[in-house]
Design a protein around this motif. Structure first.
Motif, short mmCIF file in Angstrom:
data_model
loop_
_atom_site.label_atom_id
_atom_site.label_comp_id
_atom_site.label_asym_id
_atom_site.label_seq_id
_atom_site.Cartn_x
_atom_site.Cartn_y
_atom_site.Cartn_z
N GLU A 1 0.84 -1.19 0.00
CA GLU A 1 0.00 0.00 0.00
C GLU A 1 0.88 1.24 0.00
OE1 GLU A 1 -3.72 1.91 0.23
OE2 GLU A 1 -3.37 -0.22 0.14
N ILE B 1 -11.68 -8.70 0.05
CA ILE B 1 -10.84 -7.52 -0.20
C ILE B 1 -10.66 -6.75 1.10
CG2 ILE B 1 -11.41 -7.34 -2.64
CD1 ILE B 1 -13.28 -5.05 -1.93
N ALA C 1 -3.99 -15.30 -5.50
CA ALA C 1 -4.17 -13.94 -4.99
C ALA C 1 -3.25 -12.96 -5.70
CB ALA C 1 -3.92 -13.91 -3.48
N ASN D 1 -4.45 -9.76 -7.75
CA ASN D 1 -3.98 -8.42 -7.38
C ASN D 1 -3.36 -7.70 -8.57
OD1 ASN D 1 -4.60 -7.82 -4.57
ND2 ASN D 1 -3.35 -9.60 -4.09
N LYS D 2 -2.57 -8.43 -9.38
CA LYS D 2 -1.99 -7.82 -10.59
C LYS D 2 -3.08 -7.37 -11.55
CE LYS D 2 1.00 -11.09 -11.62
NZ LYS D 2 1.98 -11.90 -12.35
N ASP E 1 -4.85 -4.27 -10.15
CA ASP E 1 -3.99 -3.10 -10.31
C ASP E 1 -4.02 -2.60 -11.75
OD1 ASP E 1 -3.24 -3.17 -7.65
OD2 ASP E 1 -1.32 -4.18 -8.03
N LYS F 1 -7.55 2.72 -6.58
CA LYS F 1 -8.09 1.46 -6.09
C LYS F 1 -8.55 1.67 -4.65
CE LYS F 1 -5.33 -2.04 -5.26
NZ LYS F 1 -4.47 -3.21 -5.34
N SER G 1 -6.74 -2.40 -0.52
CA SER G 1 -5.29 -2.62 -0.56
C SER G 1 -4.91 -3.95 -1.18
CB SER G 1 -4.70 -2.51 0.85
OG SER G 1 -5.33 -3.42 1.72
N GLU G 2 -5.71 -4.99 -0.94
CA GLU G 2 -5.37 -6.29 -1.53
C GLU G 2 -6.60 -7.17 -1.59
OE1 GLU G 2 -2.94 -9.08 0.65
OE2 GLU G 2 -3.58 -8.22 2.56
N VAL G 3 -6.47 -8.20 -2.41
CA VAL G 3 -7.51 -9.23 -2.48
C VAL G 3 -6.92 -10.52 -1.91
CG1 VAL G 3 -6.97 -9.99 -4.83
CG2 VAL G 3 -9.24 -10.34 -3.93
#
Length: 160
Positions: free
Chosen positions: A49, A87, A129, A133-134, A137, A147, A150-152
């Motif tokens: 992040e 997420i 994952a 995430n790629k 993004d 976004k 911060s992440e999946v």
């Protein structure tokens, strides 16, 4: 006779545990080698992040993402994958992230449906994952918007 059976069962359990431990060690060692190869190739690790989110994290789910996996040449059976995605966001971005859930589902289906069954079976949860995430993004960068998470993470994954 009973002692022989008990000893045989105990031996099978010990050998099974040793094989499982060895497989776990081997697979985790493979992930380390892949990371070392990426480092040697000059690839930068995935960015964490960039800006600090405030407050405790919030978790939103994208339930029951069903994907038909790509068939291999000569494969006559159909293979499916079902995944529940989680997420990570914050209080401030949670509303915007909820509005984006349909888009997240679409990107996940588009990304994972390109996987052949043989590849999907060998991937770890972290690899799934990372791929998602790629893809997220790239989708947000393409749309030119920030976004809201911060992440999946993968909450559940079934491959059949």
């Amino acid at each position: 006779m009973n002692k022989k059976i008990i000893v045989a069962i105990a031996l099978v359990v010990v050998v099974g545990a040793a094989v499982a431990g060895g497989a776990f060690w081997y697979l985790s060692k493979g992930a380390e080698h892949a990371q070392e190869a990426d480092d040697k190739a000059g690839k930068k690790p995935a960015k964490k992040e960039e800006k600090k989110k405030e407050g405790p994290p919030k978790y939103l789910t994208v339930d029951k993402v069903i994907i038909m996996l790509k068939r291999q040449p000569g494969d006559t059976s159909t293979h499916y994958m079902s995944a529940d995605l989680v997420i990570t966001t914050d209080e401030k971005s949670a509303g915007q992230a909820k509005e984006h859930l349909p888009m997240l589902r679409s990107v996940a289906v588009r990304t994972l449906s390109n996987l052949p069954m043989a590849t999907a079976q060998t991937m770890t949860i972290d690899q799934f994952a990372a791929e998602l995430n790629k893809a997220f993004d790239a989708a947000y960068e393409h749309d030119g918007i920030e976004k809201p998470f911060s992440e999946v993470m993968i909450g559940k994954l079934i491959i059949e």
